[in-house]
Design a protein around this motif. Sequence first.
Motif, PDB file in Angstrom:
ATOM      1  N   ALA A  41      -4.277  -0.422  -9.240  1.00  0.00           N
ATOM      2  CA  ALA A  41      -5.494  -1.207  -9.030  1.00  0.00           C
ATOM      3  C   ALA A  41      -5.185  -2.697  -8.950  1.00  0.00           C
ATOM      4  O   ALA A  41      -5.699  -3.413  -8.079  1.00  0.00           O
ATOM      5  N   GLY A  42      -4.332  -3.163  -9.860  1.00  0.00           N
ATOM      6  CA  GLY A  42      -3.999  -4.586  -9.890  1.00  0.00           C
ATOM      7  C   GLY A  42      -3.231  -5.033  -8.662  1.00  0.00           C
ATOM      8  O   GLY A  42      -3.542  -6.082  -8.064  1.00  0.00           O
ATOM      9  N   ILE A  43      -2.237  -4.253  -8.247  1.00  0.00           N
ATOM     10  CA  ILE A  43      -1.377  -4.679  -7.140  1.00  0.00           C
ATOM     11  C   ILE A  43      -2.123  -4.612  -5.809  1.00  0.00           C
ATOM     12  O   ILE A  43      -1.934  -5.471  -4.934  1.00  0.00           O
ATOM     13  N   ILE A  44      -2.998  -3.615  -5.629  1.00  0.00           N
ATOM     14  CA  ILE A  44      -3.773  -3.525  -4.391  1.00  0.00           C
ATOM     15  C   ILE A  44      -4.795  -4.663  -4.326  1.00  0.00           C
ATOM     16  O   ILE A  44      -4.986  -5.289  -3.266  1.00  0.00           O
ATOM     17  N   THR A  45      -5.453  -4.931  -5.436  1.00  0.00           N
ATOM     18  CA  THR A  45      -6.409  -6.050  -5.473  1.00  0.00           C
ATOM     19  C   THR A  45      -5.700  -7.360  -5.187  1.00  0.00           C
ATOM     20  O   THR A  45      -6.188  -8.194  -4.402  1.00  0.00           O
ATOM     21  N   PHE A  46      -4.556  -7.567  -5.795  1.00  0.00           N
ATOM     22  CA  PHE A  46      -3.795  -8.796  -5.587  1.00  0.00           C
ATOM     23  C   PHE A  46      -3.318  -8.894  -4.143  1.00  0.00           C
ATOM     24  O   PHE A  46      -3.275  -9.992  -3.565  1.00  0.00           O
ATOM     25  N   ALA A  47      -2.964  -7.742  -3.544  1.00  0.00           N
ATOM     26  CA  ALA A  47      -2.458  -7.741  -2.174  1.00  0.00           C
ATOM     27  C   ALA A  47      -3.520  -8.172  -1.164  1.00  0.00           C
ATOM     28  O   ALA A  47      -3.191  -8.700  -0.099  1.00  0.00           O
ATOM     29  N   ILE A  48      -4.783  -7.938  -1.488  1.00  0.00           N
ATOM     30  CA  ILE A  48      -5.860  -8.342  -0.585  1.00  0.00           C
ATOM     31  C   ILE A  48      -5.920  -9.864  -0.465  1.00  0.00           C
ATOM     32  O   ILE A  48      -6.186 -10.410   0.609  1.00  0.00           O
ATOM     33  N   VAL A  73       3.083 -12.201  -2.056  1.00  0.00           N
ATOM     34  CA  VAL A  73       3.518 -12.136  -3.456  1.00  0.00           C
ATOM     35  C   VAL A  73       3.386 -10.711  -3.983  1.00  0.00           C
ATOM     36  O   VAL A  73       4.247 -10.226  -4.725  1.00  0.00           O
ATOM     37  N   ALA A  74       2.307 -10.030  -3.599  1.00  0.00           N
ATOM     38  CA  ALA A  74       2.117  -8.647  -4.042  1.00  0.00           C
ATOM     39  C   ALA A  74       3.239  -7.756  -3.535  1.00  0.00           C
ATOM     40  O   ALA A  74       3.714  -6.869  -4.251  1.00  0.00           O
ATOM     41  N   ALA A  75       3.682  -7.989  -2.301  1.00  0.00           N
ATOM     42  CA  ALA A  75       4.778  -7.192  -1.742  1.00  0.00           C
ATOM     43  C   ALA A  75       6.074  -7.441  -2.504  1.00  0.00           C
ATOM     44  O   ALA A  75       6.858  -6.507  -2.733  1.00  0.00           O
ATOM     45  N   ILE A  76       6.314  -8.676  -2.906  1.00  0.00           N
ATOM     46  CA  ILE A  76       7.512  -8.991  -3.691  1.00  0.00           C
ATOM     47  C   ILE A  76       7.466  -8.269  -5.041  1.00  0.00           C
ATOM     48  O   ILE A  76       8.459  -7.682  -5.492  1.00  0.00           O
ATOM     49  N   ILE A  77       6.295  -8.294  -5.681  1.00  0.00           N
ATOM     50  CA  ILE A  77       6.140  -7.603  -6.964  1.00  0.00           C
ATOM     51  C   ILE A  77       6.365  -6.106  -6.794  1.00  0.00           C
ATOM     52  O   ILE A  77       7.054  -5.464  -7.598  1.00  0.00           O
ATOM     53  N   ALA A  78       5.784  -5.534  -5.729  1.00  0.00           N
ATOM     54  CA  ALA A  78       5.954  -4.102  -5.474  1.00  0.00           C
ATOM     55  C   ALA A  78       7.419  -3.760  -5.233  1.00  0.00           C
ATOM     56  O   ALA A  78       7.910  -2.727  -5.703  1.00  0.00           O
ATOM     57  N   ALA A  79       8.130  -4.629  -4.505  1.00  0.00           N
ATOM     58  CA  ALA A  79       9.547  -4.379  -4.228  1.00  0.00           C
ATOM     59  C   ALA A  79      10.359  -4.418  -5.520  1.00  0.00           C
ATOM     60  O   ALA A  79      11.242  -3.573  -5.733  1.00  0.00           O
ATOM     61  N   SER A  82       0.834  -1.207   0.000  1.00  0.00           N
ATOM     62  CA  SER A  82       0.000   0.000   0.000  1.00  0.00           C
ATOM     63  C   SER A  82       0.867   1.255   0.000  1.00  0.00           C
ATOM     64  O   SER A  82       0.495   2.272  -0.597  1.00  0.00           O
ATOM     65  N   GLY A  83       2.036   1.201   0.647  1.00  0.00           N
ATOM     66  CA  GLY A  83       2.951   2.335   0.618  1.00  0.00           C
ATOM     67  C   GLY A  83       3.477   2.593  -0.783  1.00  0.00           C
ATOM     68  O   GLY A  83       3.501   3.742  -1.249  1.00  0.00           O
ATOM     69  N   TRP A  84       3.895   1.525  -1.456  1.00  0.00           N
ATOM     70  CA  TRP A  84       4.365   1.669  -2.839  1.00  0.00           C
ATOM     71  C   TRP A  84       3.284   2.253  -3.726  1.00  0.00           C
ATOM     72  O   TRP A  84       3.532   3.191  -4.504  1.00  0.00           O
ATOM     73  N   ALA A  85       2.070   1.732  -3.610  1.00  0.00           N
ATOM     74  CA  ALA A  85       0.967   2.209  -4.448  1.00  0.00           C
ATOM     75  C   ALA A  85       0.570   3.639  -4.098  1.00  0.00           C
ATOM     76  O   ALA A  85       0.204   4.421  -4.972  1.00  0.00           O
ATOM     77  N   SER A  86       0.668   4.016  -2.817  1.00  0.00           N
ATOM     78  CA  SER A  86       0.315   5.376  -2.403  1.00  0.00           C
ATOM     79  C   SER A  86       1.253   6.408  -3.009  1.00  0.00           C
ATOM     80  O   SER A  86       0.850   7.538  -3.278  1.00  0.00           O
ATOM     81  N   GLY A  87       2.502   6.036  -3.224  1.00  0.00           N
ATOM     82  CA  GLY A  87       3.450   6.945  -3.851  1.00  0.00           C
ATOM     83  C   GLY A  87       3.116   7.242  -5.294  1.00  0.00           C
ATOM     84  O   GLY A  87       3.577   8.241  -5.860  1.00  0.00           O
ATOM     85  N   ILE A  88       2.297   6.400  -5.898  1.00  0.00           N
ATOM     86  CA  ILE A  88       1.885   6.591  -7.285  1.00  0.00           C
ATOM     87  C   ILE A  88       0.510   7.246  -7.361  1.00  0.00           C
ATOM     88  O   ILE A  88       0.285   8.198  -8.111  1.00  0.00           O
ATOM     89  N   ASN A  89      -0.429   6.721  -6.583  1.00  0.00           N
ATOM     90  CA  ASN A  89      -1.783   7.275  -6.580  1.00  0.00           C
ATOM     91  C   ASN A  89      -2.428   6.971  -5.233  1.00  0.00           C
ATOM     92  O   ASN A  89      -3.071   5.935  -5.062  1.00  0.00           O
ATOM     93  N   ALA A  90      -2.238   7.871  -4.287  1.00  0.00           N
ATOM     94  CA  ALA A  90      -2.723   7.643  -2.928  1.00  0.00           C
ATOM     95  C   ALA A  90      -4.242   7.582  -2.867  1.00  0.00           C
ATOM     96  O   ALA A  90      -4.813   6.809  -2.082  1.00  0.00           O
ATOM     97  N   TYR A  91      -4.916   8.389  -3.696  1.00  0.00           N
ATOM     98  CA  TYR A  91      -6.374   8.407  -3.655  1.00  0.00           C
ATOM     99  C   TYR A  91      -6.961   7.082  -4.128  1.00  0.00           C
ATOM    100  O   TYR A  91      -7.972   6.621  -3.600  1.00  0.00           O
ATOM    101  N   ALA A  92      -6.331   6.476  -5.124  1.00  0.00           N
ATOM    102  CA  ALA A  92      -6.801   5.176  -5.595  1.00  0.00           C
ATOM    103  C   ALA A  92      -6.637   4.115  -4.515  1.00  0.00           C
ATOM    104  O   ALA A  92      -7.487   3.239  -4.359  1.00  0.00           O
TER     105      ALA A  92
END
Length: 215
Positions: A144-151, A156-162, A10-20
């Motif tokens: 959208a994809g990474i947050i959905t996958f992280a749920i 695995v989502a954290a590895i992809i984000a890293a 969620s931190g990685w995704a927030s740096g790109i689009n926090a509102y999403a």
Amino acid sequence: MSVLPLVFTSGWASGINAYAVVLLLGIFGATGLTDEVPESLQRTDVLIAAGVLFLCEAVADKIPYVDSVWDSVHTVIRPIAGAVVAALLAGESGSLPELAAGAVGGTTALLSHLVKAGTRMAINTSPEPFSNIGMSVAEDLGVAGIITFAIFNPEVAAIIAAVLLVLGLVILIFLAQRIRRFLRRRAQRREEKRLAATGAGTRARAPSGDGSEHF
């Protein structure tokens, strides 16, 4: 289960689009898809505000140079949002101290924001607008994809984000030289315009120089 992978993602995704991120997590929590999302992110007023701001970002993020101004404004907002979301997730889970979660989320958001902002500056050196639109759409779909996958699969989502974060930082280093060249060219053009305007003013004030005298 540790909430750290979801915090990092969620931190990685927030740096790109926090509102999403806020909007998606709130929707997932409100619909019962996950019990990891705190009720504060599921509130109707929070979802409405996040939705409106997401639409604003969706438009501004696709316009050359406007996207860079938008990124500049959000240099503080995105890391703070990443830290707050991370702390709320940690507080809901109870498996990670909120202060530590906020530090992880905020730092990750700051790094991914720097990658996004730097990449956009490099893209804006191109005269055509289609690369901005394509990159913005890719970022929106990626978040959208990474947050959905992280749920459903946070590890695995954290590895992809890293991996995406590291790749983004590497690409940003290569783009830094192009950004510097672009800034130098822009400064040079401004200086040339200033000198041209000064020269035109000097010529306008100069005497005719025909040397004629009448007695």
